[in-house]
Design an enzyme around this catalytic site. Structure first.
Site, PDB file in Angstrom:
ATOM      1  N   THR A 144       0.483  -1.192   0.159  1.00 13.24           N
ATOM      2  CA  THR A 144       0.352  -0.112   0.374  1.00 13.24           C
ATOM      3  C   THR A 144       0.832   1.121  -0.093  1.00 13.24           C
ATOM      4  O   THR A 144       0.417   2.278  -0.596  1.00 13.24           O
ATOM      5  CB  THR A 144      -1.554   0.376   1.193  1.00 13.24           C
ATOM      6  OG1 THR A 144      -1.359  -1.187   1.765  1.00 13.24           O
ATOM      7  CG2 THR A 144      -2.067   0.973   1.023  1.00 13.24           C
ATOM      8  N   THR A 145       2.043   1.503   1.253  1.00 15.39           N
ATOM      9  CA  THR A 145       3.047   2.364   0.740  1.00 15.39           C
ATOM     10  C   THR A 145       3.812   2.587  -0.086  1.00 15.39           C
ATOM     11  O   THR A 145       3.620   3.735  -0.405  1.00 15.39           O
ATOM     12  CB  THR A 145       3.240   2.323   1.873  1.00 15.39           C
ATOM     13  OG1 THR A 145       3.075   2.007   3.706  1.00 15.39           O
ATOM     14  CG2 THR A 145       4.874   3.569   2.257  1.00 15.39           C
ATOM     15  N   TYR A 191      -2.512 -10.830   3.032  1.00 15.94           N
ATOM     16  CA  TYR A 191      -2.023  -9.312   3.374  1.00 15.94           C
ATOM     17  C   TYR A 191      -3.236  -9.164   3.443  1.00 15.94           C
ATOM     18  O   TYR A 191      -4.115  -9.324   2.628  1.00 15.94           O
ATOM     19  CB  TYR A 191      -1.590  -8.418   1.720  1.00 15.94           C
ATOM     20  CG  TYR A 191      -1.009  -6.916   2.367  1.00 15.94           C
ATOM     21  CD1 TYR A 191      -1.757  -6.783   3.470  1.00 15.94           C
ATOM     22  CD2 TYR A 191      -1.168  -6.500   1.340  1.00 15.94           C
ATOM     23  CE1 TYR A 191      -1.303  -5.381   3.596  1.00 15.94           C
ATOM     24  CE2 TYR A 191      -0.931  -5.214   1.360  1.00 15.94           C
ATOM     25  CZ  TYR A 191      -0.396  -4.404   2.987  1.00 15.94           C
ATOM     26  OH  TYR A 191      -1.001  -2.930   3.124  1.00 15.94           O
ATOM     27  N   LYS A 212       0.029 -10.148   6.594  1.00 16.29           N
ATOM     28  CA  LYS A 212       0.509  -8.961   7.171  1.00 16.29           C
ATOM     29  C   LYS A 212      -1.020  -8.681   7.969  1.00 16.29           C
ATOM     30  O   LYS A 212      -1.709  -8.565   6.665  1.00 16.29           O
ATOM     31  CB  LYS A 212       0.820  -8.358   5.587  1.00 16.29           C
ATOM     32  CG  LYS A 212       0.762  -6.622   6.361  1.00 16.29           C
ATOM     33  CD  LYS A 212       1.582  -6.116   5.278  1.00 16.29           C
ATOM     34  CE  LYS A 212       2.027  -4.408   5.939  1.00 16.29           C
ATOM     35  NZ  LYS A 212       0.905  -3.607   6.023  1.00 16.29           N
ATOM     36  N   GLY A 217       0.378  -4.631  11.076  1.00 17.27           N
ATOM     37  CA  GLY A 217       0.971  -3.668  10.146  1.00 17.27           C
ATOM     38  C   GLY A 217      -0.203  -2.802  10.804  1.00 17.27           C
ATOM     39  O   GLY A 217      -0.253  -1.267   9.702  1.00 17.27           O
ATOM     40  N   ASP A 261       1.019  -0.182  12.971  1.00 17.55           N
ATOM     41  CA  ASP A 261       1.729   0.971  13.778  1.00 17.55           C
ATOM     42  C   ASP A 261       1.160   1.336  14.513  1.00 17.55           C
ATOM     43  O   ASP A 261       2.395   1.524  15.696  1.00 17.55           O
ATOM     44  CB  ASP A 261       2.505   1.783  12.747  1.00 17.55           C
ATOM     45  CG  ASP A 261       2.905   1.305  11.232  1.00 17.55           C
ATOM     46  OD1 ASP A 261       2.478   0.351  10.867  1.00 17.55           O
ATOM     47  OD2 ASP A 261       3.832   1.880  10.711  1.00 17.55           O
ATOM     48  N   GLU A 262       0.322   1.998  15.327  1.00 21.29           N
ATOM     49  CA  GLU A 262      -0.242   2.928  16.426  1.00 21.29           C
ATOM     50  C   GLU A 262      -0.517   1.268  17.386  1.00 21.29           C
ATOM     51  O   GLU A 262      -0.879   2.039  18.163  1.00 21.29           O
ATOM     52  CB  GLU A 262      -1.281   3.754  15.786  1.00 21.29           C
ATOM     53  CG  GLU A 262      -2.324   3.010  15.209  1.00 21.29           C
ATOM     54  CD  GLU A 262      -2.885   2.604  13.425  1.00 21.29           C
ATOM     55  OE1 GLU A 262      -3.815   2.496  13.331  1.00 21.29           O
ATOM     56  OE2 GLU A 262      -1.427   2.724  13.244  1.00 21.29           O
TER      57      GLU A 262
END
Length: 312
Positions: free
Chosen positions: A53-54, A145, A175, A200, A202-203
């Site tokens: 995605t990124t 994913y 992921k 996946g 991060d927060e």
């Protein structure tokens, strides 16, 4: 194959979800990748999840995705522990070709999104789709994913992975880009821990660590991996106050970025402003951050001392 899968299951640490850099004319800039690998290594990021995605993978042509994967595999050899190539997001024949290509060039693993338009309504349909892709790279570990916020497909992952393993021998994990801690917990509770879950989201790192998560793939590790390392280390030493403080800093940074515009566009702007590399603008339909958005965002991020987080 078993040795490769066991290596993935043993892996602990952070993988970057790297950006795809573009020249001003819109062409993919792969020349930047060796320096990008070195930047990740400097910040103790031990792998890359390419064309996700990124990395705007679904917006790249098949040839661009092949070239990007090749350059990451070459540049990462001897430096990064894992190079995972994301092959989904396009028609199944292209996905299979990308899977074959990844195996031929030595990717550590491949991963795939579910179909993005004609969405499967039952597990068996999604499994058939993924099994066809995985069969094109029969000697390479396969990851699903899971990112329901983008795909609209929200399977109950513990059940899905167990069903899928019956059809996909190379399946070894996922992921997990979701904040659903219940589903994550159930996956981690499966007998024998048959699957590796790469966080996946991060927060929620601190919330995921007690559930047994030992590895993560994320966009923020491109520019603030040191904070996530501090969260992990503080948790391991039972310094929960420190862990909460560092996780709070990560959340503040993410909130500032999301407040100004779309995630990928804004994070790319962050990298262009605080890092040593120029990634250019995102590819349409994503739009670049405006000058006003970037100015407002960077003012807030500098107050959080974000520029001190990337070691060059």
């Amino acid at each position: 194959m078993n040795e490769q899968i066991e290596m993935i299951k043993r892996f602990e640490g952070l993988l970057s979800a790297p950006f795809t850099a573009f020249f001003q004319n819109g062409k993919v800039n792969v020349d930047i990748i060796p320096k990008y690998v070195d930047l990740l290594c400097t910040n103790n990021v031990r792998g890359a999840f390419v064309n996700g995605t990124t990395g705007e993978g679904p917006s790249l042509t098949m040839e661009e995705r092949k070239l990007t994967a090749e350059k990451w595999i070459i540049a990462g050899k001897g430096k990064l522990d894992l190079i995972v190539t994301q092959v989904g997001g396009c028609n199944i024949n292209d996905a299979k070709e990308l899977a074959r290509h990844a195996e031929q060039h030595g990717a550590t693993a491949i991963a795939s999104l579910p179909p993005l338009y004609y969405k499967p309504t039952e597990n068996r349909d999604l499994i058939s789709y993924l099994a066809a892709i995985a069969s094109a790279a029969p000697n390479t570990p396969f990851l699903y994913y899971h990112i329901p916020s983008y795909t609209g497909i929200n399977v109950k992952l513990d059940q899905f992975l167990c069903e899928a393993k019956l059809r996909i021998p190379t399946l070894c994990g996922a992921k997990y880009t979701s904040t659903d801690l219940r589903d994550l917990f159930l996956c981690q509770q499966l007998e024998g821990k048959p699957f590796k879950l790469f966080l996946g989201a991060d927060e929620i790192m601190l919330a995921a660590l007690p559930l047994g998560v030992t590895a993560a793939i994320g966009a923020t590790y491109n520019f603030m991996a040191p904070l996530s390392h501090k969260v992990i280390q503080a948790y391991k030493t039972c310094d929960f106050s420190e862990a909460r403080q560092e996780q709070g800093r990560i959340l503040k940074v993410v909130e500032v970025i999301l407040k100004q515009g779309p995630l990928i566009s804004m994070i790319k702007a962050v990298m262009n402003n605080i890092g040593p590399l120029d990634f250019g603008n995102p590819r349409p339909p994503l739009q670049p951050a405006s000058e006003q958005e970037v100015t407002a965002m960077m003012k807030e991020l500098r107050a959080l001392k974000l520029e001190n987080l990337v070691q060059e």
